[in-house]
Write a protein that holds these residues in place. Structure first.
Motif, PDB file in Angstrom:
ATOM      1  N   PHE A  65      25.013  20.229  35.705  1.00 40.00           N
ATOM      2  CA  PHE A  65      24.393  19.238  35.197  1.00 40.00           C
ATOM      3  C   PHE A  65      23.305  18.555  36.166  1.00 40.00           C
ATOM      4  O   PHE A  65      23.048  17.549  36.472  1.00 40.00           O
ATOM      5  CB  PHE A  65      25.565  18.264  34.796  1.00 40.00           C
ATOM      6  N   ARG A 131      26.253  13.470  27.586  1.00 39.33           N
ATOM      7  CA  ARG A 131      25.588  14.791  27.662  1.00 39.33           C
ATOM      8  C   ARG A 131      25.577  15.939  26.544  1.00 39.33           C
ATOM      9  O   ARG A 131      26.007  15.368  25.300  1.00 39.33           O
ATOM     10  CB  ARG A 131      26.398  15.794  28.782  1.00 39.33           C
ATOM     11  N   ASN A 169      26.082  25.535  29.396  1.00 40.57           N
ATOM     12  CA  ASN A 169      27.642  25.256  29.421  1.00 40.57           C
ATOM     13  C   ASN A 169      28.381  25.024  28.328  1.00 40.57           C
ATOM     14  O   ASN A 169      27.702  24.046  27.422  1.00 40.57           O
ATOM     15  CB  ASN A 169      27.749  23.986  30.460  1.00 40.57           C
ATOM     16  N   GLU A 170      29.245  25.599  27.980  1.00 39.67           N
ATOM     17  CA  GLU A 170      30.195  25.547  26.878  1.00 39.67           C
ATOM     18  C   GLU A 170      29.450  25.075  25.660  1.00 39.67           C
ATOM     19  O   GLU A 170      29.260  23.954  24.970  1.00 39.67           O
ATOM     20  CB  GLU A 170      31.134  24.215  27.013  1.00 39.67           C
ATOM     21  N   ASN A 271      29.796  30.056  30.000  1.00 38.46           N
ATOM     22  CA  ASN A 271      31.272  29.716  29.943  1.00 38.46           C
ATOM     23  C   ASN A 271      31.734  29.491  28.537  1.00 38.46           C
ATOM     24  O   ASN A 271      31.290  28.471  28.109  1.00 38.46           O
ATOM     25  CB  ASN A 271      31.819  28.648  30.765  1.00 38.46           C
ATOM     26  N   ASP A 296      36.578  28.829  29.738  1.00 40.86           N
ATOM     27  CA  ASP A 296      37.348  27.863  30.165  1.00 40.86           C
ATOM     28  C   ASP A 296      38.478  27.598  29.354  1.00 40.86           C
ATOM     29  O   ASP A 296      38.482  27.872  27.999  1.00 40.86           O
ATOM     30  CB  ASP A 296      36.202  26.470  29.780  1.00 40.86           C
ATOM     31  N   TYR A 298      41.678  24.865  28.944  1.00 41.82           N
ATOM     32  CA  TYR A 298      42.340  23.393  29.228  1.00 41.82           C
ATOM     33  C   TYR A 298      43.545  23.368  28.451  1.00 41.82           C
ATOM     34  O   TYR A 298      43.633  23.531  27.271  1.00 41.82           O
ATOM     35  CB  TYR A 298      41.297  22.172  28.875  1.00 41.82           C
ATOM     36  N   GLU A 330      36.821  27.968  34.122  1.00 42.84           N
ATOM     37  CA  GLU A 330      37.323  26.528  34.304  1.00 42.84           C
ATOM     38  C   GLU A 330      38.607  26.207  33.597  1.00 42.84           C
ATOM     39  O   GLU A 330      38.893  26.716  32.672  1.00 42.84           O
ATOM     40  CB  GLU A 330      36.381  25.496  33.577  1.00 42.84           C
ATOM     41  N   TRP A 338      40.474  13.441  29.407  1.00 43.81           N
ATOM     42  CA  TRP A 338      39.927  13.275  27.755  1.00 43.81           C
ATOM     43  C   TRP A 338      40.996  13.413  26.829  1.00 43.81           C
ATOM     44  O   TRP A 338      40.827  13.549  25.793  1.00 43.81           O
ATOM     45  CB  TRP A 338      38.857  14.215  27.998  1.00 43.81           C
ATOM     46  N   PHE A 368      37.553  23.308  37.100  1.00 43.35           N
ATOM     47  CA  PHE A 368      36.846  22.153  37.255  1.00 43.35           C
ATOM     48  C   PHE A 368      37.581  20.928  37.939  1.00 43.35           C
ATOM     49  O   PHE A 368      38.298  20.692  37.144  1.00 43.35           O
ATOM     50  CB  PHE A 368      36.137  21.862  35.677  1.00 43.35           C
ATOM     51  N   GLU A 378      34.024  11.215  34.250  1.00 48.51           N
ATOM     52  CA  GLU A 378      35.268  12.177  34.680  1.00 48.51           C
ATOM     53  C   GLU A 378      35.936  11.773  36.057  1.00 48.51           C
ATOM     54  O   GLU A 378      36.436  12.793  36.584  1.00 48.51           O
ATOM     55  CB  GLU A 378      34.746  13.555  34.782  1.00 48.51           C
ATOM     56  N   HIS A 381      39.319  13.034  36.349  1.00 50.89           N
ATOM     57  CA  HIS A 381      39.833  14.213  36.157  1.00 50.89           C
ATOM     58  C   HIS A 381      40.099  14.888  37.384  1.00 50.89           C
ATOM     59  O   HIS A 381      39.342  14.676  38.501  1.00 50.89           O
ATOM     60  CB  HIS A 381      38.367  15.086  35.400  1.00 50.89           C
TER      61      HIS A 381
HETATM   62  C1  GLA Z   1      34.390  21.133  30.443  1.00 51.22           C
HETATM   63  C2  GLA Z   1      32.964  21.069  31.075  1.00 51.22           C
HETATM   64  C3  GLA Z   1      33.129  20.634  32.350  1.00 51.22           C
HETATM   65  C4  GLA Z   1      34.109  19.398  32.313  1.00 51.22           C
HETATM   66  C5  GLA Z   1      35.361  19.565  31.966  1.00 51.22           C
HETATM   67  C6  GLA Z   1      36.572  18.553  31.988  1.00 51.22           C
HETATM   68  O1  GLA Z   1      35.018  22.196  30.548  1.00 51.22           O
HETATM   69  O2  GLA Z   1      32.433  22.197  31.125  1.00 51.22           O
HETATM   70  O3  GLA Z   1      31.707  20.177  32.637  1.00 51.22           O
HETATM   71  O4  GLA Z   1      33.428  18.520  31.565  1.00 51.22           O
HETATM   72  O5  GLA Z   1      35.356  20.099  30.737  1.00 51.22           O
HETATM   73  O6  GLA Z   1      37.746  19.104  31.538  1.00 51.22           O
END
Ligand code: GLA
Ligand code: ZN
Length: 687
Positions: A65, A131, A169-170, A271, A296, A298, A330, A338, A368, A378, A381
């Motif tokens: 970022f 973002r 990213n994602e 990712n 990633d 979570y 990640e 979140w 992450f 964040e 986090h």
């Molecule tokens: C995603 C994003 C990261 C961050 C994480 C937080 O995976 O790629 O930049 O925001 O979530 O869980």
């Protein structure tokens, strides 16, 4: 025992050398995370390096970022600070996964080019301030992104720290579909490529319905907000999802091709979010374009089985990698910020989570992020370096994990063998999610999760494969909720069964073709003959209703007025809308067997059906285990490693022979793995 299951997909990988799914570095399981030094004053950078070295981090993802810091004004690049970061990491022997920094444009970009802002399906602009606020079709965005990537590639493409390029990213996480006028133009172009002409579009979209016939391509729009309770054309919606996924992929390719040109020796990743909660892009289409597959994952902390979901996500990612090497890019070291309630991970969970990903094929575990932020959205986090500092359990667990992952380096490049495949299809998922269906309760990933969970409980590995993939290496193929089934997908399953395999298909599969048109003649049109059954009408259950089956188990959500033609009934309903009718059927077909599960069986019911299929096919677990004690095996050449993860609150004893790389203990005949702990046995004399 051979290692079936991974060859087919590998064959379909592009021949580009970089696309062979090998570990980033032989003999190493990478350990690292997102590292965002731009959020911190310089004094902290030195401490970061010292701590990363202490925890034996090997990979840092940098710059995701950072666009606004790298290009504070249009065309004025400030790359020196990033060079300092890369030099520092390199001096410590830490490799870099260098981002192209295009994940979020700086405010100047959309301020100058407001048309680059995304628009939702209600016509509302999505503004900057968070973002990923950009339209993926925007020329201005694309032009500036390419220019930035060129700068980074020229400056850092040969930097010795850089081991991997990390594009975007994602993709699709926040802006998956934009409905603006630029996207409308792109959609029309995409449709003409797919259907050749307007007639083709009108036919596929069945626009004779509700006076929707188009007389000119220019009349076609994205599926924007329609009048209340009048649903948009389903094929238009489905095609828009396909188009949106392809548009993001185009955007990725634009950057990828700059890197290929200017920095051809560094492999490229982006990712993914290969989870059962995310379907904004079709990863089977993306995977052919990346050198390194990374994802990633979570956990959903409210889900008591989130560790089983983590296993499925890993299996999906391994499938995307064609059975080869991949990276967990990640996850959270502890809490996220979140979810509605964000508990910290319990002691030992970080180690279990990391070893679980490795157990299922990952050659790297990254989080992450490295240092938890003190500022920004964040800040709650977790990071490996927590707010509390290094005098903390999380930091001590981080250091211990670094040393364990260093010891596990020998497993890199080995593979997980599976005799069971699970079909996973984004098209079917998208189509299943469309509105005005027989029941809102039919949710695409639900049966995939249930079937996977039942096999996970037994220590049986499952490969996740796309429809149409070669299936001959497997003994069992699971086909959960393949609502949309193409002729090719149906043929591949039929051939697999005819050749001696067992397919297990669950309800609401094979109903429509690729355009979401119903296959007539009785459900499930694509699989009627294979299953030897015929369904005249669905009988979905109302909310809170359930039915009993003749084996005493309970089911809910869905039943069907099913008649067997050449199949046999394995289970029948005792009550509900269709008492006495079959709920589970078995059909001998060719040299194999096709099973059908017409209702949402409970956990016991699902386990019982799979127990029978497993018994008939002779599929074996990695080791004899009990539910909650996860076992997998990785192999390379003559070597093998048995992974045991005890997710329960009681000690477990599992058959094993060899040396446990976690404790250093010798296992002779069996190994005791304490509650919550893990073992990785380098095996001797297995089988
Ligand atoms: C995603 C994003 C990261 C961050 C994480 C937080 O995976 O790629 O930049 O925001 O979530 O869980
Ligand atoms: Zn747009």
């Amino acid at each position: 025992m051979t290692a079936p299951g991974t060859r087919g997909l590998l064959d379909s990988q592009p021949s580009n050398l970089l696309s062979v799914r090998r570990p980033l570095r032989d003999g190493h399981v990478e350990f690292g995370g997102d590292y965002n030094p731009e959020q911190w004053p310089r004094e902290v950078w030195d401490e970061d390096l010292r701590l990363m070295t202490e925890a034996r981090l090997t990979l840092a993802t940098v710059g995701v970022f950072s666009w606004a810091q790298l290009e504070p004004e249009p065309g004025r690049y400030e790359l020196d600070w990033l060079a300092t970061v890369l030099d520092g990491l390199h001096a410590q022997g830490i490799g870099v996964d260098l981002a192209t920094a295009t994940a979020s444009p700086p405010p100047w970009l959309t301020h100058r080019y407001p048309e680059a802002l995304p628009v939702d399906h209600e016509g509302r602009t999505r503004w900057p301030g968070a973002r990923q606020a950009y339209c993926p079709s925007s020329e201005a965005w694309r032009m500036h992104a390419v220019a930035l990537v060129e700068q980074l590639a020229v400056r850092f493409g040969a930097h010795p720290a850089v081991r991997l390029w990390h594009i975007g990213n994602e993709y699709g996480c926040h802006t998956s579909r934009c409905y603006c006028d630029t996207c409308a133009v792109g959609f029309r172009r995409w449709l003409l490529r797919k259907y050749s002409d307007l007639d083709g579009i009108n036919r596929a979209w069945a626009t004779a319905f509700w006076s929707q016939g188009y007389s000119d391509v220019g009349e076609i729009l994205p599926p924007r907000l329609t009048p209340d309770d009048a649903w948009s054309n389903p094929t238009q919606q489905l095609d828009y999802r396909r188009f949106a996924s392809d548009t993001l992929l185009d955007e990725f390719l634009l950057e990828r091709d700059v890197l290929r040109r200017l920095s051809p020796d560094i492999p490229i990743t982006t990712n993914f979010m290969a989870m059962t909660r995310f379907n904004q892009v079709d990863y089977w289409r993306w995977v052919k374009e990346v050198d390194v597959v990374s994802t990633d994952y979570y956990p959903e902390f409210a889900d008591p089985f989130n560790h089983v979901e983590a296993a499925l996500s890993a299996d999906l990612t391994r499938g995307l990698a064609g059975g080869g090497s991949w990276l967990l890019m990640e996850t959270s070291p502890s809490a996220v910020n979140w979810q509605p309630r964000n508990p910290a991970k319990k002691p030992g969970a970080l180690q279990r989570d990391a070893v679980q990903q490795v157990a299922r094929g990952a050659d790297g575990f990254n989080v992450f992020q490295v240092r938890a932020s003190l500022v920004g959205a964040e800040k709650y986090h977790s990071g490996l370096i927590p707010h509390a500092g290094t005098d903390s359990r999380l930091w001590r667990e981080t250091v211990a994990l670094g040393s364990l992952l260093a010891r596990l380096g020998e497993v890199a490049g080995s593979r997980v063998a599976a005799e069971v495949a699970l079909l996973w299809d984004y098209d079917a998922w998208w189509a299943c999610e469309l509105d005005s269906h027989p029941s809102v309760d039919v949710v695409y990933p639900d049966r995939a999760r249930a079937l996977h969970h039942a096999l996970w409980d037994r220590g049986i590995s499952v490969d996740v494969v796309p429809p149409g993939a070669p299936l001959h290496d497997y003994r069992i193929v699971l086909v959960p909720t393949l609502y949309l089934a193409t002729d090719e997908a149906a043929a591949a399953i039929r051939d697999f069964v005819a050749g001696g395999g067992h397919a297990l298909i669950t309800y609401f599969s094979g109903i429509v073709d690729e355009h979401d048109h119903v296959r007539p003649g009785g459900y499930p049109g694509a699989f009627r003959d294979l299953l030897g059954i015929r369904v005249e009408e669905f009988a979905p259950l109302l909310a809170d209703q359930s039915v009993k089956l003749d084996d005493g188990t309970v089911a809910d959500i869905w039943t069907e007025d099913l008649r067997v033609e050449s199949a046999e009934a394995v289970r029948t309903y005792v009550d509900g809308p269709v008492p006495g009718r079959p709920a589970v059927t078995r059909h001998a077909y060719g040299d194999g067997v096709a099973w059908y599960v017409a209702t949402r069986t409970d956990r016991q019911g699902t386990a019982a059906i799979l127990e029978r299929v497993v018994a008939e096919t002779g599929v074996r677990p990695a080791a004899l285990t009990t539910p909650g004690v996860e076992v997998t095996r990785r192999r390379r050449d003559e070597r093998s490693w048995l992974f045991i993860l005890n997710h329960t609150e009681a000690d477990a004893v599992i058959p094993a022979n060899g040396v446990d790389l976690v404790s250093g203990d010798e296992a002779v005949g069996e190994i005791r793995v304490r509650a919550g702990e893990v073992a990785v046995v380098r095996e001797t004399g297995e089988e």
